[in-house]
Enzyme design. Structure first.
Site, PDB file in Angstrom:
ATOM      1  N   CYS A  93       0.447  -1.387   0.003  1.00 20.84           N
ATOM      2  CA  CYS A  93       0.197   0.276   0.502  1.00 20.84           C
ATOM      3  C   CYS A  93       0.544   1.421  -0.281  1.00 20.84           C
ATOM      4  O   CYS A  93       1.576   1.262  -0.772  1.00 20.84           O
ATOM      5  CB  CYS A  93      -0.944  -0.228   1.307  1.00 20.84           C
ATOM      6  N   HIS A 180      -3.247  -5.114   1.915  1.00 16.64           N
ATOM      7  CA  HIS A 180      -2.154  -5.049   3.005  1.00 16.64           C
ATOM      8  C   HIS A 180      -2.467  -7.131   3.602  1.00 16.64           C
ATOM      9  O   HIS A 180      -3.764  -7.496   4.193  1.00 16.64           O
ATOM     10  CB  HIS A 180      -2.840  -4.257   4.221  1.00 16.64           C
ATOM     11  N   GLU A 182      -0.732  -8.058   5.399  1.00 13.42           N
ATOM     12  CA  GLU A 182      -0.118  -8.746   7.011  1.00 13.42           C
ATOM     13  C   GLU A 182      -1.544  -8.496   7.750  1.00 13.42           C
ATOM     14  O   GLU A 182      -1.953  -9.011   8.871  1.00 13.42           O
ATOM     15  CB  GLU A 182       0.633  -7.557   7.319  1.00 13.42           C
TER      16      GLU A 182
HETATM   17  N1  GLN Z   1      -3.704   6.023   1.497  1.00  9.50           N
HETATM   18  C1  GLN Z   1      -2.307   5.964   2.038  1.00  9.50           C
HETATM   19  C2  GLN Z   1      -1.732   6.528   0.886  1.00  9.50           C
HETATM   20  O1  GLN Z   1      -1.188   7.699   0.417  1.00  9.50           O
HETATM   21  C3  GLN Z   1      -1.936   4.450   1.240  1.00  9.50           C
HETATM   22  C4  GLN Z   1      -2.997   3.726   2.370  1.00  9.50           C
HETATM   23  C5  GLN Z   1      -2.475   2.575   2.926  1.00  9.50           C
HETATM   24  O2  GLN Z   1      -1.331   2.238   2.830  1.00  9.50           O
HETATM   25  N2  GLN Z   1      -3.397   1.745   3.477  1.00  9.50           N
HETATM   26  O3  GLN Z   1      -0.405   7.414   1.296  1.00  9.50           O
END
Ligand code: GLN
Length: 207
Positions: A93, A180, A182
């Site tokens: 992410c 994610h 994890e």
């Molecule tokens: N929206 C987040 C960002 O721009 C990422 C979201 C996440 O890691 N769950 O960093």
């Protein structure tokens, strides 16, 4: 016995859950690991590190904390990784955002461009089944204000797909996931990381 040392980037976000996923994955693959928590650039130098996890969270906050003068972990880590193109890396992410869009004027660490918050706001977070050619099975995907890869990803780099959307990209031993892993019971991606690092170590020790 070989001990695989995994550097876990602790700048911000969902970092602690990765520790339990890594420990479970290590037990499942019967490989001994040591987790090195990375907060500042000098943490990269304490011991040899064989794999890296960059967790999810908020990439803007990670850029701030990681570039702050008392850390400087982020610029050091990006250059450190560029010097180690074979080192296994799992970016999830926000971690995938940092790999795809390092914003340091140098080349990105994954061959894909990415769009932050492309599914909408926190309320648009969701769970969905992912197809993953890397693990050769489905995987429970947890998407939290997830980014989206743009359509410039080469088909052979795709490691995870959800609803026709590319949600995982690979460049050699580096993997960037927009979800994610994890937060699910399935530790397949963590296992992949540990096993890749272990294979690389074994080959090094033989040669
Ligand atoms: N929206 C987040 C960002 O721009 C990422 C979201 C996440 O890691 N769950 O960093």
């Amino acid at each position: 016995m070989l001990v695989i040392r995994i550097g876990l980037v602790m700048l911000q976000g969902a970092r602690h859950v990765h520790i339990s996923s890594l420990n479970k994955a290590a037990r499942d693959s019967n490989i001994e690991i040591k987790i090195i928590q990375l907060r500042k650039s000098s943490d990269l130098l304490i011991e040899e590190i064989h794999a890296i996890i960059i967790p999810g969270g908020e990439s803007t906050t990670m850029r701030l904390t990681g570039n702050s003068s008392d850390s400087l972990l982020l610029p050091s880590l990006l250059d450190w990784l560029r010097k180690r193109p074979n080192l296994p890396v799992l970016g999830t992410c926000a971690g995938a955002i940092l790999l795809s869009d390092p914003q340091d004027g140098k080349e990105s660490l994954i061959d894909a461009t990415i769009n932050r918050n492309a599914y909408g706001r926190q309320i648009d977070s969701f769970q969905a089944e992912i197809q993953t050619p890397l693990l050769e099975r489905t995987f429970p995907g947890v998407f939290i204000r997830a980014p989206k890869f743009n359509s410039d990803v080469s088909a052979e780099d795709v490691v995870a797909v959800c609803d026709g959307e590319v949600v995982g990209v690979r460049k050699g031993n580096r993997i960037a996931l927009t979800f994610h892993p994890e937060l699910s019971e399935d530790v397949g991606f963590h296992r992949w990381l540990i096993e890749r690092a272990s294979t690389i170590m074994e080959v090094k020790n033989v040669s």
